[in-house]
Write a protein that holds these residues in place. Structure first.
Motif, short mmCIF file in Angstrom:
data_model
loop_
_atom_site.label_atom_id
_atom_site.label_comp_id
_atom_site.label_asym_id
_atom_site.label_seq_id
_atom_site.Cartn_x
_atom_site.Cartn_y
_atom_site.Cartn_z
N MET A 1 -11.16 5.70 0.48
CA MET A 1 -11.50 4.29 0.60
C MET A 1 -11.51 3.62 -0.77
O MET A 1 -11.06 2.47 -0.93
N THR A 2 -11.99 4.34 -1.77
CA THR A 2 -11.96 3.82 -3.14
C THR A 2 -10.54 3.45 -3.54
O THR A 2 -10.28 2.36 -4.06
N ALA A 3 -9.61 4.36 -3.28
CA ALA A 3 -8.21 4.12 -3.64
C ALA A 3 -7.61 2.97 -2.85
O ALA A 3 -6.85 2.15 -3.39
N LEU A 4 -7.94 2.89 -1.57
CA LEU A 4 -7.40 1.84 -0.72
C LEU A 4 -7.85 0.46 -1.21
O LEU A 4 -7.04 -0.48 -1.29
N VAL A 5 -9.12 0.34 -1.56
CA VAL A 5 -9.64 -0.95 -2.03
C VAL A 5 -8.99 -1.33 -3.36
O VAL A 5 -8.62 -2.49 -3.59
N VAL A 6 -8.80 -0.37 -4.26
CA VAL A 6 -8.16 -0.64 -5.55
C VAL A 6 -6.74 -1.14 -5.35
O VAL A 6 -6.31 -2.12 -5.98
N VAL A 7 -5.99 -0.48 -4.47
CA VAL A 7 -4.60 -0.86 -4.25
C VAL A 7 -4.49 -2.23 -3.60
O VAL A 7 -3.66 -3.06 -3.99
N GLU A 8 -5.35 -2.48 -2.63
CA GLU A 8 -5.23 -3.73 -1.88
C GLU A 8 -5.64 -4.97 -2.68
O GLU A 8 -5.18 -6.06 -2.39
N VAL A 9 -6.48 -4.80 -3.69
CA VAL A 9 -6.88 -5.96 -4.49
C VAL A 9 -5.77 -6.37 -5.46
O VAL A 9 -5.77 -7.48 -5.99
N GLY A 10 -4.82 -5.46 -5.67
CA GLY A 10 -3.65 -5.81 -6.47
C GLY A 10 -3.85 -5.80 -7.97
O GLY A 10 -3.07 -6.43 -8.71
N GLN A 11 -4.85 -5.08 -8.48
CA GLN A 11 -5.03 -4.98 -9.92
C GLN A 11 -3.90 -4.17 -10.55
O GLN A 11 -3.36 -3.25 -9.93
N SER A 12 -3.56 -4.48 -11.80
CA SER A 12 -2.47 -3.80 -12.49
C SER A 12 -2.78 -2.32 -12.68
O SER A 12 -3.85 -1.95 -13.17
N LEU A 13 -1.82 -1.49 -12.32
CA LEU A 13 -1.98 -0.05 -12.51
C LEU A 13 -1.75 0.36 -13.96
O LEU A 13 -2.06 1.48 -14.35
N ASP A 14 -1.21 -0.55 -14.76
CA ASP A 14 -0.94 -0.27 -16.16
C ASP A 14 -2.10 -0.68 -17.08
O ASP A 14 -2.08 -0.35 -18.27
N GLU A 15 -3.07 -1.39 -16.54
CA GLU A 15 -4.20 -1.82 -17.36
C GLU A 15 -5.00 -0.60 -17.83
O GLU A 15 -5.24 0.33 -17.07
N LYS A 16 -5.41 -0.61 -19.10
CA LYS A 16 -6.17 0.49 -19.67
C LYS A 16 -7.65 0.37 -19.31
O LYS A 16 -8.25 -0.70 -19.49
N LEU A 17 -8.22 1.46 -18.82
CA LEU A 17 -9.64 1.53 -18.49
C LEU A 17 -10.28 2.61 -19.36
O LEU A 17 -9.67 3.65 -19.60
N THR A 18 -11.50 2.38 -19.78
CA THR A 18 -12.19 3.34 -20.64
C THR A 18 -13.43 3.89 -19.95
O THR A 18 -14.22 3.13 -19.37
N VAL A 19 -13.58 5.21 -19.98
CA VAL A 19 -14.76 5.86 -19.43
C VAL A 19 -15.96 5.55 -20.32
O VAL A 19 -15.89 5.70 -21.55
#
Length: 330
Positions: free
Chosen positions: A112-130
């Motif tokens: 479900m986490t993955a589904l929500v991320v994909v459906e909102v359309g955020q860039s997959l190339d954006e850098k995220l930091t832990v």
């Protein structure tokens, strides 16, 4: 005559001296033996290693065990207290065991986490930091993604689905528009829109036992996520090398069935926390049919995989046309 007496007296004196000296020698020898004995005894005492008796910690029962779900018999003698198999195209239920039981679902949550991320359309190339916010304070699990690790959203998504990386999943939720609370709300809203009435989420990783669902609900989730090509590819990826700083680190799938040629898996996700037991959901092709499989609360280290194999063999003898597929080779 006097000379003889002097010689006799000297001999007697020498004998007397020797006799008086002998006990001393014997005493000294005895002392040495006793000293050696004490030394030997001391060394033996020092060489003794006292070991504490192992403390046996009783296993924490799963929610399913507490509810008595494992006492429900099934024809395959599955170790999972919940099992569900459905034809994805016809919605025909081929196998069902406690399908409406609502249980913790562990890392199945990440679908479900993955589904929500994909459906909102955020860039997959954006850098995220832990960050420190992504550290697991629920179960105190470890992660190979140290605080400060920067990856693309696409890489985070890949690691969350393939290797069940909790910090990656949490970072995805935290970087959702509106933050983590908005993300969890979106997860629950999506569940409701899919008719998953038994499902509730409180966070994006599955570490919380309050993330709960039923087998019939999870079949709906698998049905939707298996129709997203990106999620199919990432969830069935066997391994990947990811650059963590200056190092290339190898990550692998948590599902060993992906390397089994007898399986044609289109989408999968595993999960485990103590409260949930071993969990597994899949979409797999058999006998020309797309099947959705759900196994929850399986007891034993490799029991969910064994249950999936039992189910595959049973389906091989049940589904028409199965003899034409690789599954019939067993």
């Amino acid at each position: 005559m006097l000379g003889i007496l002097l010689k006799t007296f000297a001999a007697a004196f020498l004998s007397f001296s020797l006799l008086t000296a002998l006990p001393g020698v014997a005493t000294a020898g005895t002392a040495d033996v006793k000293s050696k004995a004490r030394t030997s005894s001391t060394r033996q005492v020092k060489s003794v290693v006292l070991r504490k008796q192992a403390v046996v910690v009783p296993a924490v029962p799963t929610f399913g065990q507490t509810a008595g779900l494992h006492e429900v018999d099934d024809p395959l003698a599955l170790k999972s207290s919940v099992a569900y198999v459905m034809d994805q195209n016809t919605n025909e239920v081929l196998f069902s065991k406690n399908p409406q039981a609502v249980l913790p679902i562990a890392s199945i949550t990440k679908l479900m986490t993955a589904l929500v991320v994909v459906e909102v359309g955020q860039s997959l190339d954006e850098k995220l930091t832990v960050t420190a916010d992504d550290i697991d304070t629920e179960k105190n699990t470890r992660s190979r993604l140290a605080v400060g690790t920067t990856l693309t959203r696409g890489d985070m998504l890949h690691l969350a689905l393939m290797s069940s990386e909790n910090r990656a999943a949490h970072a995805l939720g935290r970087n959702y528009p509106g933050g983590l609370d908005a993300f969890v709300a979106a997860m629950n809203a999506k569940a409701q829109s899919l008719g998953m009435a038994d499902t509730h989420y409180v966070e994006p990783t599955g570490l919380s036992s309050h993330n709960q669902s039923s087998a019939s609900d999870l079949a709906k989730l698998v049905n939707v996520t298996s129709q997203v090509p990106l999620l199919r590819d990432l969830s069935t990826s066997r391994e990947a090398r990811v650059a963590l700083g200056k190092r290339l680190v190898q990550f692998r799938s948590t599902n060993g069935l992906l390397s089994n040629p007898l399986w044609d898996i289109g989408l999968q996700k595993t999960g485990f926390i103590n409260e949930a037991g071993k969990c597994l959901v899949m979409q797999a092709r058999m006998a020309g049919r797309q099947l959705i499989m759900v196994f929850l609360d399986s007891s034993g280290k490799a029991s969910r995989i064994a249950d999936a194999e039992r189910m595959r063999k049973w389906l091989a003898s049940t589904l028409p046309g199965e003899a034409d597929t690789p599954s019939a080779k067993l």
